[in-house]
Design a protein around this motif. Sequence first.
Motif, PDB file in Angstrom:
ATOM      1  N   ALA A 132       0.685  -0.986  -0.195  1.00  0.00           N
ATOM      2  CA  ALA A 132       0.300  -0.056  -0.229  1.00  0.00           C
ATOM      3  C   ALA A 132       1.037   1.214  -0.055  1.00  0.00           C
ATOM      4  N   LEU A 133       2.014   1.138   0.710  1.00  0.00           N
ATOM      5  CA  LEU A 133       3.144   2.248   1.181  1.00  0.00           C
ATOM      6  C   LEU A 133       3.446   2.522  -0.155  1.00  0.00           C
ATOM      7  N   VAL A 134       4.086   1.414  -1.256  1.00  0.00           N
ATOM      8  CA  VAL A 134       4.283   1.554  -2.788  1.00  0.00           C
ATOM      9  C   VAL A 134       3.849   2.126  -3.062  1.00  0.00           C
ATOM     10  N   ALA A 135       2.592   2.424  -3.599  1.00  0.00           N
ATOM     11  CA  ALA A 135       1.647   2.451  -4.604  1.00  0.00           C
ATOM     12  C   ALA A 135       0.790   3.872  -3.868  1.00  0.00           C
ATOM     13  N   THR A 136       0.332   3.752  -3.490  1.00  0.00           N
ATOM     14  CA  THR A 136      -0.053   5.717  -2.886  1.00  0.00           C
ATOM     15  C   THR A 136       1.517   6.562  -3.073  1.00  0.00           C
ATOM     16  N   GLN A 169      -0.413   1.049 -10.163  1.00  0.00           N
ATOM     17  CA  GLN A 169      -1.629   0.730 -10.470  1.00  0.00           C
ATOM     18  C   GLN A 169      -0.923  -1.165 -10.171  1.00  0.00           C
ATOM     19  N   VAL A 170       0.030  -1.778 -10.662  1.00  0.00           N
ATOM     20  CA  VAL A 170       0.518  -2.842 -10.522  1.00  0.00           C
ATOM     21  C   VAL A 170       0.699  -3.308  -8.960  1.00  0.00           C
ATOM     22  N   PHE A 171       0.371  -2.312  -8.077  1.00  0.00           N
ATOM     23  CA  PHE A 171       0.717  -2.961  -6.939  1.00  0.00           C
ATOM     24  C   PHE A 171      -1.044  -2.575  -5.951  1.00  0.00           C
ATOM     25  N   ILE A 172      -1.878  -2.185  -7.037  1.00  0.00           N
ATOM     26  CA  ILE A 172      -3.438  -1.706  -6.327  1.00  0.00           C
ATOM     27  C   ILE A 172      -3.734  -3.473  -6.788  1.00  0.00           C
ATOM     28  N   GLY A 237      -3.008  16.868  -5.191  1.00  0.00           N
ATOM     29  CA  GLY A 237      -3.581  17.174  -4.302  1.00  0.00           C
ATOM     30  C   GLY A 237      -4.989  15.838  -3.692  1.00  0.00           C
ATOM     31  N   VAL A 238      -5.842  15.418  -4.343  1.00  0.00           N
ATOM     32  CA  VAL A 238      -5.962  13.739  -3.587  1.00  0.00           C
ATOM     33  C   VAL A 238      -4.207  12.977  -3.222  1.00  0.00           C
ATOM     34  N   ALA A 239      -3.908  12.448  -4.890  1.00  0.00           N
ATOM     35  CA  ALA A 239      -3.367  11.460  -4.454  1.00  0.00           C
ATOM     36  C   ALA A 239      -2.248  11.660  -3.080  1.00  0.00           C
ATOM     37  N   THR A 240      -1.813  13.062  -2.909  1.00  0.00           N
ATOM     38  CA  THR A 240      -1.094  13.175  -1.559  1.00  0.00           C
ATOM     39  C   THR A 240      -1.900  13.134  -0.592  1.00  0.00           C
ATOM     40  N   LEU A 241      -2.801  13.623  -0.169  1.00  0.00           N
ATOM     41  CA  LEU A 241      -3.905  13.392   0.881  1.00  0.00           C
ATOM     42  C   LEU A 241      -4.332  11.803   1.860  1.00  0.00           C
ATOM     43  N   LEU A 242      -4.595  10.760   0.696  1.00  0.00           N
ATOM     44  CA  LEU A 242      -4.267   9.650   0.515  1.00  0.00           C
ATOM     45  C   LEU A 242      -2.605   9.021   1.173  1.00  0.00           C
ATOM     46  N   PHE A 243      -2.004   9.242   0.278  1.00  0.00           N
ATOM     47  CA  PHE A 243      -0.738   8.473   0.710  1.00  0.00           C
ATOM     48  C   PHE A 243      -0.402   9.276   2.124  1.00  0.00           C
ATOM     49  N   LEU A 244      -1.201  10.137   2.789  1.00  0.00           N
ATOM     50  CA  LEU A 244      -0.675  10.913   3.926  1.00  0.00           C
ATOM     51  C   LEU A 244      -0.947   9.511   5.051  1.00  0.00           C
ATOM     52  N   LEU A 245      -2.358   9.330   4.516  1.00  0.00           N
ATOM     53  CA  LEU A 245      -3.532   8.780   5.776  1.00  0.00           C
ATOM     54  C   LEU A 245      -2.587   7.249   5.469  1.00  0.00           C
ATOM     55  N   VAL A 246      -2.362   6.378   4.691  1.00  0.00           N
ATOM     56  CA  VAL A 246      -2.112   5.128   4.006  1.00  0.00           C
ATOM     57  C   VAL A 246      -0.391   5.476   4.730  1.00  0.00           C
ATOM     58  N   VAL A 247       0.514   6.243   5.322  1.00  0.00           N
ATOM     59  CA  VAL A 247       1.400   6.112   6.219  1.00  0.00           C
ATOM     60  C   VAL A 247       1.033   6.740   7.194  1.00  0.00           C
ATOM     61  N   ILE A 248      -0.337   7.110   7.934  1.00  0.00           N
ATOM     62  CA  ILE A 248      -0.918   6.674   9.300  1.00  0.00           C
ATOM     63  C   ILE A 248      -1.241   5.776   9.614  1.00  0.00           C
ATOM     64  N   VAL A 249      -2.202   5.725   9.134  1.00  0.00           N
ATOM     65  CA  VAL A 249      -3.988   4.449   9.406  1.00  0.00           C
ATOM     66  C   VAL A 249      -3.571   3.314   8.302  1.00  0.00           C
ATOM     67  N   PHE A 250      -2.706   2.757   7.294  1.00  0.00           N
ATOM     68  CA  PHE A 250      -3.182   1.722   7.233  1.00  0.00           C
ATOM     69  C   PHE A 250      -2.097   0.881   7.890  1.00  0.00           C
ATOM     70  N   GLN A 251      -3.295  -0.109   8.601  1.00  0.00           N
ATOM     71  CA  GLN A 251      -3.019  -1.570   8.837  1.00  0.00           C
ATOM     72  C   GLN A 251      -2.199  -2.860   8.071  1.00  0.00           C
ATOM     73  N   GLU A 252      -1.468  -3.408   8.686  1.00  0.00           N
ATOM     74  CA  GLU A 252      -0.805  -4.801   8.329  1.00  0.00           C
ATOM     75  C   GLU A 252      -1.892  -5.459   8.122  1.00  0.00           C
ATOM     76  N   ARG A 253      -2.892  -5.502   9.398  1.00  0.00           N
ATOM     77  CA  ARG A 253      -3.528  -6.682   9.476  1.00  0.00           C
ATOM     78  C   ARG A 253      -4.261  -6.506  10.772  1.00  0.00           C
ATOM     79  N   PRO A 254      -5.120  -7.011  11.327  1.00  0.00           N
ATOM     80  CA  PRO A 254      -6.055  -6.865  12.516  1.00  0.00           C
ATOM     81  C   PRO A 254      -4.201  -7.819  13.206  1.00  0.00           C
TER      82      PRO A 254
END
Length: 486
Positions: A132-136, A169-172, A237-254
């Motif tokens: 997710a980090l590489v993709a964003t 896209q390959v990472f998505i 602008g949208v892509a930058t915001l989503l990248f920051l959200l993934v950095v901060i909150v995207f979790q590997e697994r529960p």
Amino acid sequence: MSRGKSSLVDGEINDNENVSDLEKNKMSLSAGDSEEMRLENNIQLNRNGDDTTKTIQLYKRRWFIVLLFSSYSLCNSFQWIQYGIINNIFMRFYGVESFTIDWMSMIYMLTYIPFIFPVTWLLDKKGLRIIALVATAMNCAGTWIKVTSVRPDLFAVTMLGQFCCSLAQVFILGMPSKIASVWFGSEEVSTACSIGVFGNQLGIAIGFLVPPILVPNVEDMDQLAYHISIMFYITAGVATLLFLLVVIVFQERPELPPTQAQATARCIPPEQYSYTASILRLLRNKPFLLLILTYGLNVGCFYAVGTLLNRMIIEHYPGEELNAGRIGLTIVIAGMVGSLICGIWLDRTKTYKQTTLAVYLMSFVGMLVYAFTLSLGHLWVVFLTAGALGFFMTGYLPLGFEFGVELTYPECEGTSSGLLNCSAQVFGIIFTICQGKIIDNYGTLAGNIFLCVFLFIGSRSKALHLCLRRHYRHPGLIPGCITTRP
């Protein structure tokens, strides 16, 4: 997943002894626990011969994870079609041929083919967060490169930006089924996978609708450059915001697994899994190979229609760039509805073969009707036929993913999805180039009939697929990635 009667041989997991503890576990939740960490389902699992007790939980956070993924998938897929849907405008701005602008869409397909196998290996080894980090990050970088390319002599720069986005896209594309299995219960996986694919489809829909609105076909080149830059800045602008959200909150697994299969997967050492052996097993799986062929034919046709839609509409309805985008929007919105309906249907019935065959046949019929009504001179007819085509053709996307996971269980979901997408990209390039040349020489009807022929071949192959006997959900467990299938 059955409650209270499940067992897995070889490191057996039983939950029938502990279902009675459900109320105790609920009572033990402290009042200060985070709301997102409150379980919606809690089943105690004991491993025979081991004192360790494992807990299966479904977290509310799973919905945020899949929606965040769906959002950055949307941002990326929007850019796939943002050039093609206003093909004639970008041709004039950059001073290039129509076929060159077609490559701004086809670069997404071409990039996927060589990179899918290393990316799938990385997904298996490093997990969801790294991917997710590489993709964003790649998507964000591509959008800002395109911001700097708004000059008629900088087509190479805008192509570089599009290449970065195509690499993202390959990472998505292979992640929806993986996220569904890692975060969701067995009764939710098809719905979760549909939501993941939903973001990709919504991005394509916005890509059809928004560029003709933001970039009108004006004569003044400076004004045209201004409109293009506005579109690129909004995307960045949208892509930058989503990248920051993934950095901060995207979790590997529960923290705790959602299903028995995921609980078992966590107990298997990673070194026991061979990515190469997994690929070889998939390539010996005849029903899956047939699915690769039929999925590639269907989705490849969709890619060709989407890429060439502007050219087809403008040929019969000159000056209707805005309506070309709206027709593309209609195709994808109808497909999103079809995706969600099919996902819910599969969760309830598990009739994979029958459902995929029915949807495939209707895709062929829809393409046939669209081909013969495009030139009638009535845009409302085109809207109707395009919507019917999109409902079935685009609605087939999550069906293919989920059927692939069923056919290949217990192989990794990312691996099977990657092979399906690879087939779609190959056929997408072939169909786009061939149909484009046929349209140039013989008109849109011949080009669309060309696609109908291959959808008919795919329908016949699907009927053959229905006759092949294969048992899904193997009782034995192959070391490595294990899906949510019980």
